[in-house]
Design an enzyme around this catalytic site. Structure first.
Site, PDB file in Angstrom:
ATOM      1  N   ALA A  49      37.697  35.858  37.777  1.00 44.87           N
ATOM      2  CA  ALA A  49      38.324  35.152  36.663  1.00 44.87           C
ATOM      3  C   ALA A  49      38.279  33.638  36.801  1.00 44.87           C
ATOM      4  O   ALA A  49      38.201  32.914  35.803  1.00 44.87           O
ATOM      5  CB  ALA A  49      39.779  35.618  36.513  1.00 44.87           C
TER       6      ALA A  49
ATOM      7  N   HIS B 111      33.456  45.154  35.267  1.00 49.98           N
ATOM      8  CA  HIS B 111      34.572  45.599  34.430  1.00 49.98           C
ATOM      9  C   HIS B 111      34.207  45.690  32.951  1.00 49.98           C
ATOM     10  O   HIS B 111      35.090  45.767  32.096  1.00 49.98           O
ATOM     11  CB  HIS B 111      35.771  44.667  34.629  1.00 49.98           C
ATOM     12  CG  HIS B 111      36.324  44.720  36.022  1.00 49.98           C
ATOM     13  ND1 HIS B 111      37.035  43.689  36.600  1.00 49.98           N
ATOM     14  CD2 HIS B 111      36.254  45.694  36.966  1.00 49.98           C
ATOM     15  CE1 HIS B 111      37.387  44.024  37.833  1.00 49.98           C
ATOM     16  NE2 HIS B 111      36.917  45.231  38.079  1.00 49.98           N
TER      17      HIS B 111
ATOM     18  N   PHE C 109      44.554  36.283  35.614  1.00 54.00           N
ATOM     19  CA  PHE C 109      45.682  37.204  35.619  1.00 54.00           C
ATOM     20  C   PHE C 109      46.764  36.823  36.612  1.00 54.00           C
ATOM     21  O   PHE C 109      47.940  36.946  36.335  1.00 54.00           O
ATOM     22  CB  PHE C 109      45.190  38.631  35.932  1.00 54.00           C
ATOM     23  CG  PHE C 109      44.670  39.345  34.725  1.00 54.00           C
ATOM     24  CD1 PHE C 109      45.308  40.467  34.240  1.00 54.00           C
ATOM     25  CD2 PHE C 109      43.533  38.894  34.066  1.00 54.00           C
ATOM     26  CE1 PHE C 109      44.834  41.127  33.132  1.00 54.00           C
ATOM     27  CE2 PHE C 109      43.054  39.548  32.946  1.00 54.00           C
ATOM     28  CZ  PHE C 109      43.709  40.671  32.477  1.00 54.00           C
ATOM     29  N   ARG C 110      46.354  36.354  37.785  1.00 47.61           N
ATOM     30  CA  ARG C 110      47.321  36.279  38.879  1.00 47.61           C
ATOM     31  C   ARG C 110      47.812  34.884  39.250  1.00 47.61           C
ATOM     32  O   ARG C 110      48.663  34.743  40.101  1.00 47.61           O
ATOM     33  CB  ARG C 110      46.732  36.959  40.132  1.00 47.61           C
ATOM     34  CG  ARG C 110      46.661  38.461  39.949  1.00 47.61           C
ATOM     35  CD  ARG C 110      45.901  39.162  41.035  1.00 47.61           C
ATOM     36  NE  ARG C 110      46.033  40.598  40.876  1.00 47.61           N
ATOM     37  CZ  ARG C 110      45.386  41.309  39.983  1.00 47.61           C
ATOM     38  NH1 ARG C 110      44.551  40.723  39.155  1.00 47.61           N
ATOM     39  NH2 ARG C 110      45.563  42.623  39.881  1.00 47.61           N
TER      40      ARG C 110
ATOM     41  N   ASN D 181      36.871  28.884  46.132  1.00 46.93           N
ATOM     42  CA  ASN D 181      38.108  29.348  45.506  1.00 46.93           C
ATOM     43  C   ASN D 181      39.234  28.381  45.857  1.00 46.93           C
ATOM     44  O   ASN D 181      39.305  27.889  46.984  1.00 46.93           O
ATOM     45  CB  ASN D 181      38.473  30.762  45.983  1.00 46.93           C
ATOM     46  CG  ASN D 181      39.383  31.479  45.014  1.00 46.93           C
ATOM     47  OD1 ASN D 181      39.051  31.650  43.840  1.00 46.93           O
ATOM     48  ND2 ASN D 181      40.551  31.888  45.473  1.00 46.93           N
TER      49      ASN D 181
ATOM     50  N   SER E 209      40.181  36.101  43.698  1.00 50.56           N
ATOM     51  CA  SER E 209      41.196  36.242  44.734  1.00 50.56           C
ATOM     52  C   SER E 209      40.847  37.340  45.728  1.00 50.56           C
ATOM     53  O   SER E 209      41.438  37.436  46.795  1.00 50.56           O
ATOM     54  CB  SER E 209      42.546  36.576  44.088  1.00 50.56           C
ATOM     55  OG  SER E 209      42.474  37.826  43.416  1.00 50.56           O
TER      56      SER E 209
END
Length: 235
Positions: free
Chosen positions: A21, A118, A32-33, A210, A188
């Protein structure tokens, strides 16, 4: 582009990118996180419940309300990371992009070998007859989109409680096994089974891009905390 990363790419013969993401957040698509991601926003149901197979089957209208509102970012454009990866593929250095994203921005930037673990919002099929529908059709409907045969049209995205596509998995594993350089970016590595794909990487060089620490950092020869667009940009 980060100088050390560029040198690793130059020395490689089979580079593969594995992303999540964070690659698309610079295009304005929320992840999302993170602190401001979807998991930290308030809805009648948690996003991980709404985006599940069971919820889709039993609360289909509510699923599509959330899906249209939060998952269809049609305004988003490829950012420097997407564009850089497409250019690397064109030079022959990058052999594949393996992504957990469903937005289609890698293809829009010009990448051709993209494995979407996905699925994609751009592909939709009738659950009854299998007829294909594109994203424009979904956007033109309200409520539950239905096929000309009357069946419910389901997005080709992998929901919670659903398995990954076998063919896509096999292709992704094959590329990772062949890679002599694996670039892991914007993920992540907390989402399984996708995060487990790194176990197939044979001895070779790994670079991780990241903003937060990941479980792959200890294996990597290079860890970059810069924004991924800045780390990859070739402009």
């Amino acid at each position: 582009m980060n100088q050390q990363l560029w040198e690793m790419i130059e020395q490689s013969r089979y580079a593969v990118f594995f992303g999540g993401a964070g690659v698309s957040t610079e295009s304005g698509i929320p992840d999302f996180r993170s602190a401001d991601g979807l998991y930290h926003q308030k809805y009648a149901y948690p996003p991980e419940i709404i985006l599940s197979h069971g919820f889709f089957n039993h609360n289909t209208e509510e699923f599509f309300r959330f899906y249209r509102d939060k998952m269809l970012c049609t305004w988003a454009e490829p950012n420097p990371a997407h564009k850089a990866l497409a250019k690397l593929e064109q030079t022959g250095k990058l052999k594949a992009v393996i992504t957990q994203n469903i937005d289609g921005l890698h293809q829009k930037a010009g990448s051709s070998c993209v494995l979407e673990l996905h699925g994609s919002v751009h592909r939709n099929h009738c659950e009854k007859c299998g007829k294909f529908y594109n994203l424009d059709y979904i956007l033109s409907t309200e409520g539950v989109p239905r096929c000309s045969c009357g069946g419910v049209i389901k997005p080709d995205v992998v929901l919670y409680e659903e398995p990954l596509d076998d063919k896509t998995v096999r292709q992704a594993v094959r590329h990772i096994q062949k890679a002599d350089l694996l670039i892991v970016g914007g993920t992540s590595l907390n989402v399984y089974p996708a995060a487990g794909f790194l176990q197939y990487f044979r001895p070779g060089k790994m670079a991780v891009i990241n903003r937060d620490p990941t479980s792959a950092d200890s294996r990597a020869q290079l860890v970059i905390r810069d924004p991924i667009g800045q780390a990859l940009s070739m402009e």
